[in-house]
Design a protein around this motif. Structure first.
Motif, PDB file in Angstrom:
ATOM      1  N   ASP A 260     130.964 -48.719 -54.705  1.00 61.78           N
ATOM      2  CA  ASP A 260     130.679 -47.296 -54.532  1.00 61.78           C
ATOM      3  C   ASP A 260     129.494 -46.850 -55.379  1.00 61.78           C
ATOM      4  OD1 ASP A 260     132.479 -46.868 -52.562  1.00 61.78           O
ATOM      5  OD2 ASP A 260     133.815 -45.566 -53.705  1.00 61.78           O
ATOM      6  N   LEU A 261     129.292 -47.479 -56.518  1.00 61.78           N
ATOM      7  CA  LEU A 261     128.107 -47.186 -57.327  1.00 61.78           C
ATOM      8  C   LEU A 261     126.846 -47.566 -56.563  1.00 61.78           C
ATOM      9  CD1 LEU A 261     127.561 -46.054 -60.146  1.00 61.78           C
ATOM     10  CD2 LEU A 261     127.632 -48.376 -61.028  1.00 61.78           C
ATOM     11  N   ASN A 262     126.884 -48.700 -55.869  1.00 67.04           N
ATOM     12  CA  ASN A 262     125.760 -49.116 -55.024  1.00 67.04           C
ATOM     13  C   ASN A 262     125.502 -48.104 -53.915  1.00 67.04           C
ATOM     14  OD1 ASN A 262     125.346 -51.451 -56.464  1.00 67.04           O
ATOM     15  ND2 ASN A 262     126.389 -52.771 -55.022  1.00 67.04           N
ATOM     16  N   LYS A 263     126.573 -47.662 -53.259  1.00 64.92           N
ATOM     17  CA  LYS A 263     126.434 -46.681 -52.184  1.00 64.92           C
ATOM     18  C   LYS A 263     125.805 -45.394 -52.702  1.00 64.92           C
ATOM     19  CE  LYS A 263     130.411 -48.233 -49.491  1.00 64.92           C
ATOM     20  NZ  LYS A 263     131.781 -47.861 -49.066  1.00 64.92           N
ATOM     21  N   LEU A 264     126.220 -44.974 -53.889  1.00 63.50           N
ATOM     22  CA  LEU A 264     125.723 -43.735 -54.478  1.00 63.50           C
ATOM     23  C   LEU A 264     124.227 -43.826 -54.767  1.00 63.50           C
ATOM     24  CD1 LEU A 264     126.608 -40.944 -55.589  1.00 63.50           C
ATOM     25  CD2 LEU A 264     126.973 -42.070 -57.782  1.00 63.50           C
ATOM     26  N   VAL A 265     123.804 -44.884 -55.437  1.00 65.47           N
ATOM     27  CA  VAL A 265     122.386 -45.048 -55.781  1.00 65.47           C
ATOM     28  C   VAL A 265     121.551 -45.248 -54.517  1.00 65.47           C
ATOM     29  CG1 VAL A 265     120.701 -46.452 -57.053  1.00 65.47           C
ATOM     30  CG2 VAL A 265     122.904 -45.900 -58.106  1.00 65.47           C
ATOM     31  N   ASN A 266     122.052 -46.039 -53.580  1.00 64.54           N
ATOM     32  CA  ASN A 266     121.324 -46.249 -52.321  1.00 64.54           C
ATOM     33  C   ASN A 266     121.152 -44.950 -51.548  1.00 64.54           C
ATOM     34  OD1 ASN A 266     121.099 -48.956 -52.887  1.00 64.54           O
ATOM     35  ND2 ASN A 266     122.738 -49.588 -51.517  1.00 64.54           N
ATOM     36  N   SER A 267     122.177 -44.115 -51.549  1.00 65.23           N
ATOM     37  CA  SER A 267     122.078 -42.823 -50.862  1.00 65.23           C
ATOM     38  C   SER A 267     120.995 -41.959 -51.498  1.00 65.23           C
ATOM     39  CB  SER A 267     123.416 -42.079 -50.923  1.00 65.23           C
ATOM     40  OG  SER A 267     124.389 -42.762 -50.186  1.00 65.23           O
ATOM     41  N   TYR A 268     120.886 -42.025 -52.796  1.00 68.79           N
ATOM     42  CA  TYR A 268     119.837 -41.269 -53.487  1.00 68.79           C
ATOM     43  C   TYR A 268     118.461 -41.813 -53.115  1.00 68.79           C
ATOM     44  CZ  TYR A 268     116.808 -39.662 -57.243  1.00 68.79           C
ATOM     45  OH  TYR A 268     115.757 -39.135 -57.956  1.00 68.79           O
ATOM     46  N   TRP A 269     118.311 -43.121 -53.121  1.00 66.24           N
ATOM     47  CA  TRP A 269     117.025 -43.737 -52.784  1.00 66.24           C
ATOM     48  C   TRP A 269     116.628 -43.447 -51.341  1.00 66.24           C
ATOM     49  CZ3 TRP A 269     118.071 -49.068 -55.449  1.00 66.24           C
ATOM     50  CH2 TRP A 269     117.762 -48.975 -56.812  1.00 66.24           C
ATOM     51  N   GLN A 270     117.603 -43.334 -50.466  1.00 63.01           N
ATOM     52  CA  GLN A 270     117.328 -43.044 -49.050  1.00 63.01           C
ATOM     53  C   GLN A 270     117.235 -41.545 -48.786  1.00 63.01           C
ATOM     54  OE1 GLN A 270     120.597 -45.073 -47.228  1.00 63.01           O
ATOM     55  NE2 GLN A 270     119.737 -47.103 -47.609  1.00 63.01           N
ATOM     56  N   GLU A 271     117.310 -40.764 -49.846  1.00 67.45           N
ATOM     57  CA  GLU A 271     117.198 -39.304 -49.799  1.00 67.45           C
ATOM     58  C   GLU A 271     118.298 -38.652 -48.963  1.00 67.45           C
ATOM     59  OE1 GLU A 271     113.161 -38.272 -48.824  1.00 67.45           O
ATOM     60  OE2 GLU A 271     112.372 -39.424 -50.503  1.00 67.45           O
ATOM     61  N   VAL A 272     119.471 -39.271 -48.959  1.00 67.90           N
ATOM     62  CA  VAL A 272     120.629 -38.694 -48.294  1.00 67.90           C
ATOM     63  C   VAL A 272     121.281 -37.652 -49.212  1.00 67.90           C
ATOM     64  CG1 VAL A 272     122.925 -39.208 -47.354  1.00 67.90           C
ATOM     65  CG2 VAL A 272     121.019 -40.768 -46.931  1.00 67.90           C
ATOM     66  N   ILE A 273     121.286 -37.948 -50.523  1.00 65.53           N
ATOM     67  CA  ILE A 273     121.818 -37.006 -51.507  1.00 65.53           C
ATOM     68  C   ILE A 273     120.714 -36.610 -52.469  1.00 65.53           C
ATOM     69  CG2 ILE A 273     124.178 -37.898 -51.334  1.00 65.53           C
ATOM     70  CD1 ILE A 273     123.690 -39.333 -54.032  1.00 65.53           C
ATOM     71  N   LYS A 274     120.911 -35.496 -53.136  1.00 62.39           N
ATOM     72  CA  LYS A 274     119.920 -34.993 -54.084  1.00 62.39           C
ATOM     73  C   LYS A 274     120.207 -35.529 -55.477  1.00 62.39           C
ATOM     74  CE  LYS A 274     118.695 -30.861 -51.591  1.00 62.39           C
ATOM     75  NZ  LYS A 274     117.688 -31.525 -50.833  1.00 62.39           N
TER      76      LYS A 274
ATOM     77  N   GLN B 298     126.622 -58.158 -61.698  1.00 63.19           N
ATOM     78  CA  GLN B 298     126.387 -59.061 -60.568  1.00 63.19           C
ATOM     79  C   GLN B 298     126.353 -58.311 -59.239  1.00 63.19           C
ATOM     80  OE1 GLN B 298     129.614 -61.770 -61.124  1.00 63.19           O
ATOM     81  NE2 GLN B 298     128.500 -63.023 -62.611  1.00 63.19           N
ATOM     82  N   GLN B 299     127.201 -57.312 -59.088  1.00 63.55           N
ATOM     83  CA  GLN B 299     127.294 -56.587 -57.820  1.00 63.55           C
ATOM     84  C   GLN B 299     126.171 -55.574 -57.633  1.00 63.55           C
ATOM     85  OE1 GLN B 299     129.692 -56.973 -55.234  1.00 63.55           O
ATOM     86  NE2 GLN B 299     130.019 -58.849 -56.377  1.00 63.55           N
ATOM     87  N   CYS B 300     125.739 -54.935 -58.726  1.00 64.54           N
ATOM     88  CA  CYS B 300     124.782 -53.828 -58.603  1.00 64.54           C
ATOM     89  C   CYS B 300     123.322 -54.259 -58.760  1.00 64.54           C
ATOM     90  CB  CYS B 300     125.097 -52.750 -59.640  1.00 64.54           C
ATOM     91  SG  CYS B 300     126.669 -51.934 -59.350  1.00 64.54           S
ATOM     92  N   GLY B 301     123.045 -55.161 -59.650  1.00 64.68           N
ATOM     93  CA  GLY B 301     121.670 -55.588 -59.864  1.00 64.68           C
ATOM     94  C   GLY B 301     120.943 -54.707 -60.872  1.00 64.68           C
ATOM     95  N   LYS B 302     119.813 -55.202 -61.341  1.00 64.36           N
ATOM     96  CA  LYS B 302     119.071 -54.550 -62.424  1.00 64.36           C
ATOM     97  C   LYS B 302     118.516 -53.186 -62.044  1.00 64.36           C
ATOM     98  CE  LYS B 302     117.591 -58.742 -64.790  1.00 64.36           C
ATOM     99  NZ  LYS B 302     116.445 -59.555 -65.195  1.00 64.36           N
ATOM    100  N   ARG B 303     117.959 -53.061 -60.855  1.00 68.94           N
ATOM    101  CA  ARG B 303     117.301 -51.798 -60.478  1.00 68.94           C
ATOM    102  C   ARG B 303     118.288 -50.646 -60.418  1.00 68.94           C
ATOM    103  NH1 ARG B 303     114.485 -52.643 -55.197  1.00 68.94           N
ATOM    104  NH2 ARG B 303     113.856 -50.498 -55.520  1.00 68.94           N
ATOM    105  N   ARG B 304     119.441 -50.887 -59.806  1.00 65.98           N
ATOM    106  CA  ARG B 304     120.447 -49.823 -59.710  1.00 65.98           C
ATOM    107  C   ARG B 304     121.003 -49.495 -61.094  1.00 65.98           C
ATOM    108  NH1 ARG B 304     122.236 -53.078 -55.429  1.00 65.98           N
ATOM    109  NH2 ARG B 304     121.617 -52.269 -53.411  1.00 65.98           N
ATOM    110  N   LEU B 305     121.264 -50.512 -61.893  1.00 62.21           N
ATOM    111  CA  LEU B 305     121.837 -50.275 -63.214  1.00 62.21           C
ATOM    112  C   LEU B 305     120.851 -49.579 -64.143  1.00 62.21           C
ATOM    113  CD1 LEU B 305     124.012 -53.456 -63.802  1.00 62.21           C
ATOM    114  CD2 LEU B 305     124.717 -51.170 -63.100  1.00 62.21           C
ATOM    115  N   THR B 306     119.560 -49.751 -63.919  1.00 61.87           N
ATOM    116  CA  THR B 306     118.563 -49.012 -64.687  1.00 61.87           C
ATOM    117  C   THR B 306     118.701 -47.521 -64.411  1.00 61.87           C
ATOM    118  OG1 THR B 306     117.034 -50.890 -64.641  1.00 61.87           O
ATOM    119  CG2 THR B 306     116.093 -48.723 -65.112  1.00 61.87           C
ATOM    120  N   VAL B 307     118.889 -47.161 -63.157  1.00 60.42           N
ATOM    121  CA  VAL B 307     119.091 -45.757 -62.786  1.00 60.42           C
ATOM    122  C   VAL B 307     120.376 -45.229 -63.426  1.00 60.42           C
ATOM    123  CG1 VAL B 307     119.548 -44.171 -60.872  1.00 60.42           C
ATOM    124  CG2 VAL B 307     117.816 -45.954 -60.621  1.00 60.42           C
TER     125      VAL B 307
END
Length: 78
Positions: A16-30, A61-70
């Motif tokens: 769900d953390l991945n979904k949240l960050v991805n949604s932000y990157w895709q400009e689905v959420i603010k 392992q699941q989220c990766g460096k880029r998402r965890l940086t955010v």
């Protein structure tokens, strides 16, 4: 975006953390929705997210460096 309050496993939390960050990157959420989501996940599941002030291995392992940086930058705001 709909998030649970409490997660059973670190893997579920990471998904769900991945979904949240991805949604932000895709400009689905603010930006404020991202911050509120990460804040809620951390406050209710901090033992599954962090261990000894580092992200748990499963989350890394699941989220990766880029998402965890955010996530780390948002947690520094709290």
């Amino acid at each position: 975006m709909e998030l649970k309050m409490f997660y059973r496993t670190q893997r579920d939390l990471a998904i769900d953390l991945n979904k949240l960050v991805n949604s932000y990157w895709q400009e689905v959420i603010k930006e404020d929705e991202l911050i509120d989501g990460i804040k809620n996940l951390y406050e209710n599941n901090h033992e599954k997210l962090l261990k000894n002030n580092e992200f748990t291995k499963v989350v890394q392992q699941q989220c990766g460096k880029r998402r965890l940086t955010v996530v780390k930058k948002v947690l520094e705001l709290i």
